[in-house]
Design a protein around this motif. Sequence first.
Motif, PDB file in Angstrom:
ATOM      1  N   GLU A  72      28.038 -16.848  24.416  1.00 27.97           N
ATOM      2  CA  GLU A  72      28.924 -17.272  25.241  1.00 27.97           C
ATOM      3  C   GLU A  72      29.611 -14.879  24.719  1.00 27.97           C
ATOM      4  O   GLU A  72      29.739 -13.866  25.865  1.00 27.97           O
ATOM      5  N   ARG A  73      30.270 -14.424  23.363  1.00 25.65           N
ATOM      6  CA  ARG A  73      31.109 -13.760  23.158  1.00 25.65           C
ATOM      7  C   ARG A  73      29.990 -13.195  23.491  1.00 25.65           C
ATOM      8  O   ARG A  73      30.909 -11.909  23.596  1.00 25.65           O
ATOM      9  N   VAL A  74      29.123 -13.178  22.788  1.00 25.22           N
ATOM     10  CA  VAL A  74      28.045 -12.043  22.307  1.00 25.22           C
ATOM     11  C   VAL A  74      27.469 -11.856  23.965  1.00 25.22           C
ATOM     12  O   VAL A  74      27.817 -10.024  24.555  1.00 25.22           O
ATOM     13  N   LEU A  75      27.494 -12.260  24.867  1.00 26.31           N
ATOM     14  CA  LEU A  75      26.774 -11.948  25.991  1.00 26.31           C
ATOM     15  C   LEU A  75      28.044 -11.229  27.071  1.00 26.31           C
ATOM     16  O   LEU A  75      27.771 -10.439  28.000  1.00 26.31           O
ATOM     17  N   LEU A  96      19.895 -12.023  32.257  1.00 23.04           N
ATOM     18  CA  LEU A  96      18.975 -13.133  31.986  1.00 23.04           C
ATOM     19  C   LEU A  96      19.718 -14.446  31.095  1.00 23.04           C
ATOM     20  O   LEU A  96      19.129 -15.144  31.498  1.00 23.04           O
ATOM     21  N   ALA A  97      19.448 -14.101  29.816  1.00 17.53           N
ATOM     22  CA  ALA A  97      19.901 -15.147  28.972  1.00 17.53           C
ATOM     23  C   ALA A  97      21.618 -16.255  29.364  1.00 17.53           C
ATOM     24  O   ALA A  97      21.301 -17.588  29.593  1.00 17.53           O
ATOM     25  N   ARG A  98      22.651 -15.118  30.485  1.00 21.33           N
ATOM     26  CA  ARG A  98      23.481 -15.909  31.002  1.00 21.33           C
ATOM     27  C   ARG A  98      22.541 -16.798  31.805  1.00 21.33           C
ATOM     28  O   ARG A  98      23.121 -18.188  32.096  1.00 21.33           O
ATOM     29  N   LEU A  99      21.775 -16.451  32.458  1.00 23.37           N
ATOM     30  CA  LEU A  99      21.314 -17.027  33.665  1.00 23.37           C
ATOM     31  C   LEU A  99      20.815 -18.267  33.527  1.00 23.37           C
ATOM     32  O   LEU A  99      20.720 -19.807  34.193  1.00 23.37           O
ATOM     33  N   PHE A 100      19.659 -17.763  32.635  1.00 21.97           N
ATOM     34  CA  PHE A 100      18.865 -18.805  32.625  1.00 21.97           C
ATOM     35  C   PHE A 100      18.742 -19.431  31.509  1.00 21.97           C
ATOM     36  O   PHE A 100      18.259 -21.190  31.331  1.00 21.97           O
ATOM     37  N   LEU A 101      19.385 -19.541  30.313  1.00 18.75           N
ATOM     38  CA  LEU A 101      19.589 -20.590  29.250  1.00 18.75           C
ATOM     39  C   LEU A 101      20.619 -21.143  28.853  1.00 18.75           C
ATOM     40  O   LEU A 101      21.184 -22.000  28.960  1.00 18.75           O
ATOM     41  N   LEU A 102      21.967 -20.167  29.559  1.00 21.48           N
ATOM     42  CA  LEU A 102      23.551 -20.746  29.299  1.00 21.48           C
ATOM     43  C   LEU A 102      23.625 -21.657  30.723  1.00 21.48           C
ATOM     44  O   LEU A 102      24.392 -21.832  31.331  1.00 21.48           O
ATOM     45  N   THR A 161      17.531 -21.730  39.333  1.00 24.89           N
ATOM     46  CA  THR A 161      17.402 -23.744  39.607  1.00 24.89           C
ATOM     47  C   THR A 161      16.793 -23.716  38.498  1.00 24.89           C
ATOM     48  O   THR A 161      16.204 -25.424  39.187  1.00 24.89           O
ATOM     49  N   CYS A 162      15.961 -23.202  37.730  1.00 27.72           N
ATOM     50  CA  CYS A 162      15.618 -23.865  36.444  1.00 27.72           C
ATOM     51  C   CYS A 162      15.462 -23.136  34.947  1.00 27.72           C
ATOM     52  O   CYS A 162      16.463 -22.238  35.657  1.00 27.72           O
ATOM     53  N   ASP A 163      15.131 -23.063  34.434  1.00 26.03           N
ATOM     54  CA  ASP A 163      15.054 -23.218  33.093  1.00 26.03           C
ATOM     55  C   ASP A 163      13.730 -21.350  32.683  1.00 26.03           C
ATOM     56  O   ASP A 163      12.951 -22.227  33.562  1.00 26.03           O
ATOM     57  N   LEU A 164      14.161 -20.582  32.732  1.00 26.41           N
ATOM     58  CA  LEU A 164      13.143 -19.005  31.959  1.00 26.41           C
ATOM     59  C   LEU A 164      13.129 -18.629  30.705  1.00 26.41           C
ATOM     60  O   LEU A 164      14.220 -18.384  30.755  1.00 26.41           O
ATOM     61  N   ARG A 165      12.558 -18.847  30.179  1.00 28.33           N
ATOM     62  CA  ARG A 165      12.761 -19.226  28.494  1.00 28.33           C
ATOM     63  C   ARG A 165      11.556 -17.837  27.753  1.00 28.33           C
ATOM     64  O   ARG A 165      10.333 -18.745  28.477  1.00 28.33           O
ATOM     65  N   PRO A 166      11.333 -17.325  27.225  1.00 32.35           N
ATOM     66  CA  PRO A 166      10.487 -16.448  26.042  1.00 32.35           C
ATOM     67  C   PRO A 166      10.531 -17.698  25.341  1.00 32.35           C
ATOM     68  O   PRO A 166      10.674 -18.609  24.867  1.00 32.35           O
ATOM     69  N   TYR A 167       8.646 -17.595  24.648  1.00 31.48           N
ATOM     70  CA  TYR A 167       8.630 -18.723  24.114  1.00 31.48           C
ATOM     71  C   TYR A 167       7.641 -17.947  23.615  1.00 31.48           C
ATOM     72  O   TYR A 167       6.666 -16.937  23.687  1.00 31.48           O
TER      73      TYR A 167
END
Length: 522
Positions: free
Chosen positions: A48-51, A62-68, A109-115
Amino acid sequence: MTLPAPSGDVTALRSALAAAEYTVDGVEDLLGPLASAALHREQTVPAERVLARRADDPRATLARLFLLGQETTRGALDAALPDVGAAGAQRLGLVQTAGAGSADAVRATCDLRPYAATDAGGPVQWWLASDLGELATGRRLAADHVLGAGGASTTLAQVTVRTPVSRVLDLGTGCGIQALHAARHAETVVATDVSTRALDYARFNAALNAADAALDLRAGSMLDPVRDDRFDLVVSNPPFVITPRSGAAGAAVDAAIGAFEYRDGGRSADDLVRDLVTGVGAVLAPGGVAQMLVNWEHRRGEPWTERVGAWLDASGLDGWVIERELLDPAEYAETWIRDGGTTPDREPEAWAAAYGAWLDDFAARDVEAVGFGLVTLRRPVAGEPTLRRLEEHHGTLRQPLGGHVAASLAAHDWLEQRTDAELAAERLVVAGDVTEERYLTPGASDPNVVVVRQGDGLGRGIQASTGLAAFVGVCDGELTVGQIVGALGALLEVSADDLAAELLPAVRGLVRDGFLAPADAS
């Protein structure tokens, strides 16, 4: 809740995610090693501090939205995903928006993350949608939660044989990760799940990452949707968790934490795994392989190798079981109670009730531990099964292991076709990853112990006799096995027949495990 659904925006989404560098490497580069490591431990404060400092970076949005699971604004998402924007993401079922203004809130509404992973077919880089986890919601997981690609999913993908085949079955597909891997080397992939919610995610993930894949999605439990089909490969990360399901213990767990579709198969003990091992042969084509990650119980007075070995015998298939991990009943209970989002500090009464129920359930069957590992099965092309192997390997693996598994199965077949006399006429070479370790007492001229070690595959180390170490050292493809044994017998002043009786079983093991290979195959 609206589930992701493929639409005309999915192609633009794929391009936008790539352009934003919303990849595994891209996010880790943004966060840095400290925040990345903390996030893997489900600690969000460093991230959170980095973002917050990098708010203008599309990856941060995107990380704040879908990962956190944190809100962003419509304007920020429009900037992060050009040609898709908040409107396109909402049409795809990925977000909900509070309004049409650029400052209005947007929530995932869902998790969307890179793989990213490397299997036996090479590296892949995708994006996977699944349900938001406890880290994002702050709540216990729902009973119909659809899990993303966890550690077991990645492990199974890496250990799976990737020989090009016609038909693959992904049994219990979840978000579809195994089906995506299989689509790279199969003409058709059938993916099944008891959860229609999971199938919706799998459909979306296929459209996002493998739009041209021939993917057949079917709803149903275990093998029911494919009873009349035959497959060259079956992969499964089934709901193998051993959860109390009957009596007072089952009632206590149901009341305390409930059940989860992605991990609880509704069966007592490890019956679901037993039935899958003994029954999967019904859908395997001749020569077809099934690979699965599962749990089994270690019961007092009964070696696990005998218990699971009986399943192999009942299957009518070639079988190879590798136990990778072993947990005592308390460790096992803690792992799976916490997995569903229940913790002792947040829900102490539910934690204690479920914990006690798990221990009671295991005690009722004299369970001393629970094993976790890889089961590889194969239908013989003809005749009876010839492979029955159960072993423990709790050390590190040299992933991806799928190529090693395929090579070991092929080596087994090669050995089965040769008598000792025929093996003696073959020429062998040492694999390129094999090294030799020598241990000497200080001042001694000869080693006390010689270990031949494998750098690839399972990383096995074999303590070799003087004769076996010398044999391996001479295997360069020039001399036959029989010629080497004869020369060593003369050098060591022992009968060549006696030396052959000692060495040939060990040589067979070294060929089977990839230390040695036929010279004409190198």
